[in-house]
Design an enzyme around this catalytic site. Structure first.
Site, PDB file in Angstrom:
ATOM      1  N   PRO A   2     -50.301  -9.649 -59.365  1.00 24.97           N
ATOM      2  CA  PRO A   2     -50.697  -9.297 -57.995  1.00 24.97           C
ATOM      3  C   PRO A   2     -50.846  -7.786 -57.803  1.00 24.97           C
ATOM      4  CG  PRO A   2     -48.897 -10.880 -57.995  1.00 24.97           C
ATOM      5  CD  PRO A   2     -49.048 -10.392 -59.406  1.00 24.97           C
ATOM      6  N   GLU A   3     -52.027  -7.378 -57.375  1.00 30.99           N
ATOM      7  CA  GLU A   3     -52.297  -5.983 -57.060  1.00 30.99           C
ATOM      8  C   GLU A   3     -52.511  -5.888 -55.550  1.00 30.99           C
ATOM      9  OE1 GLU A   3     -55.283  -4.207 -59.598  1.00 30.99           O
ATOM     10  OE2 GLU A   3     -54.843  -5.579 -61.226  1.00 30.99           O
ATOM     11  N   LYS A  59     -48.217  -2.271 -53.782  1.00 28.50           N
ATOM     12  CA  LYS A  59     -47.953  -3.655 -54.167  1.00 28.50           C
ATOM     13  C   LYS A  59     -46.667  -4.198 -53.550  1.00 28.50           C
ATOM     14  CE  LYS A  59     -49.881  -2.445 -58.656  1.00 28.50           C
ATOM     15  NZ  LYS A  59     -49.604  -2.404 -60.095  1.00 28.50           N
ATOM     16  N   ARG A 161     -54.958  16.733 -61.528  1.00 26.56           N
ATOM     17  CA  ARG A 161     -54.003  16.067 -62.415  1.00 26.56           C
ATOM     18  C   ARG A 161     -54.677  15.767 -63.748  1.00 26.56           C
ATOM     19  NH1 ARG A 161     -48.473  14.284 -61.440  1.00 26.56           N
ATOM     20  NH2 ARG A 161     -48.106  12.938 -63.232  1.00 26.56           N
ATOM     21  N   ARG A 260     -52.547   0.231 -71.150  1.00 24.73           N
ATOM     22  CA  ARG A 260     -53.064  -1.077 -70.762  1.00 24.73           C
ATOM     23  C   ARG A 260     -54.418  -1.335 -71.411  1.00 24.73           C
ATOM     24  NH1 ARG A 260     -50.831  -2.776 -66.050  1.00 24.73           N
ATOM     25  NH2 ARG A 260     -51.599  -4.762 -66.807  1.00 24.73           N
TER      26      ARG A 260
END
Ligand SMILES: [Zn+2]
Length: 272
Positions: A2-3, A59, A161, A260
């Site tokens: 779930p995002e 989330k 960043r 990922r």
């Protein structure tokens, strides 16, 4: 997993089924899910309260449990139930004698005998009681929600960043709510390479990425994250071995980025 769009869908589901009714019991079937509270204490503190409203940030879903207005006891301060859905968490609403799923871990019972079940097959979910949402967000150093962040904030975050664009989109302390699947989808829509160096992305491309993020998350929420209804032009329905780019038809590529597995089209998504 779930995002943001899935958690927003759970929030809307909870809001439409489970608010304003007195909680008469909390059954914990598997205590791994509890953080910093025992099953007994959770039930004791929630009994007699009502879920009044909810807030989603990234989330995390926070459900305010207010005091029972008809209770003659001294009014208690509001508590917040925090739900995190881990890898497989979801909510189910059960009417009267409906049988909860085997993997329901916590069941909240209401005065009318309907129940709200926190279902979690793979046991990475989390439930806790907190007193302040703001304090929780501060101590976890969570970044702004992906649907709340402004374009200016987004540009500043990615522009200063160093790192792969995708790793930055996934970093919950910079932008909260995006996970692996939607990060790939956003990058595909913006035609940005997931491993592109964030500080080298032009302002124009950052704006495009921001718009893609809002579009993808918003559209997934509108479709209640039903994968069968997601547009065929999306990467999500094609990702995986033997998958082809829905835009140019070339074979999709995968690579490990930010820890990922990423799927992308090396032709359509150029490195910055
Ligand atoms: Zn392509």
């Amino acid at each position: 997993m779930p995002e943001l769009p899935e958690v927003e869908t759970f929030k809307r589901f909870l809001d439409s089924t489970s608010l304003h009714r007195r909680i008469t019991g909390v059954g914990v079937r598997d205590a791994y899910v509890l953080r910093g509270i025992s099953a007994r204490e959770l039930a004791r503190r929630l009994n007699g309260r009502r879920f009044e409203n909810s807030i989603r940030h990234g989330k995390h879903l926070f459900v305010r449990a207010g005091d029972d207005p008809s209770s003659p006891r001294l009014r208690r301060a509001s508590l917040w139930l925090r739900l995190h859905f881990g890898m497989t968490g979801s909510l189910e609403y059960l009417r009267h004698d409906e049988v909860p799923p085997k993997t329901a871990r916590v069941i909240f019972r209401f005065a009318d005998n309907c129940r709200l079940a926190f279902d979690d097959q793979r046991k990475f979910g989390e439930i806790e009681l907190i007193e302040s949402v703001d304090e929780f967000l501060r101590t976890r150093h969570l970044g702004p929600d992906a649907l709340e962040i402004s374009l200016a904030q987004f540009r500043a975050t990615l522009g200063k960043r160093r790192g792969a664009v995708k790793a930055i989109l996934l970093n919950q302390q910079l932008i909260a709510g995006i996970g692996n699947l939607y990060a790939d989808e956003i990058l595909f829509r913006a035609r940005s390479h997931p491993a592109g160096e964030s500080t080298s992305v032009s302002d124009k491309d950052l704006t495009r990425l921001f718009r893609a993020m809002r579009h993808v998350l918003g559209k997934a929420i509108t479709l209640k994250t039903d994968y069968d209804r997601l547009p065929k032009s999306w990467l999500l329905t094609h990702r995986g071995k033997a998958g082809r780019c829905p835009r140019c038809g070339r074979a999709l590529k995968s690579a490990t980025i930010g820890g990922r597995t990423s799927w992308f089209c090396a032709y359509c998504q150029k490195r910055a």
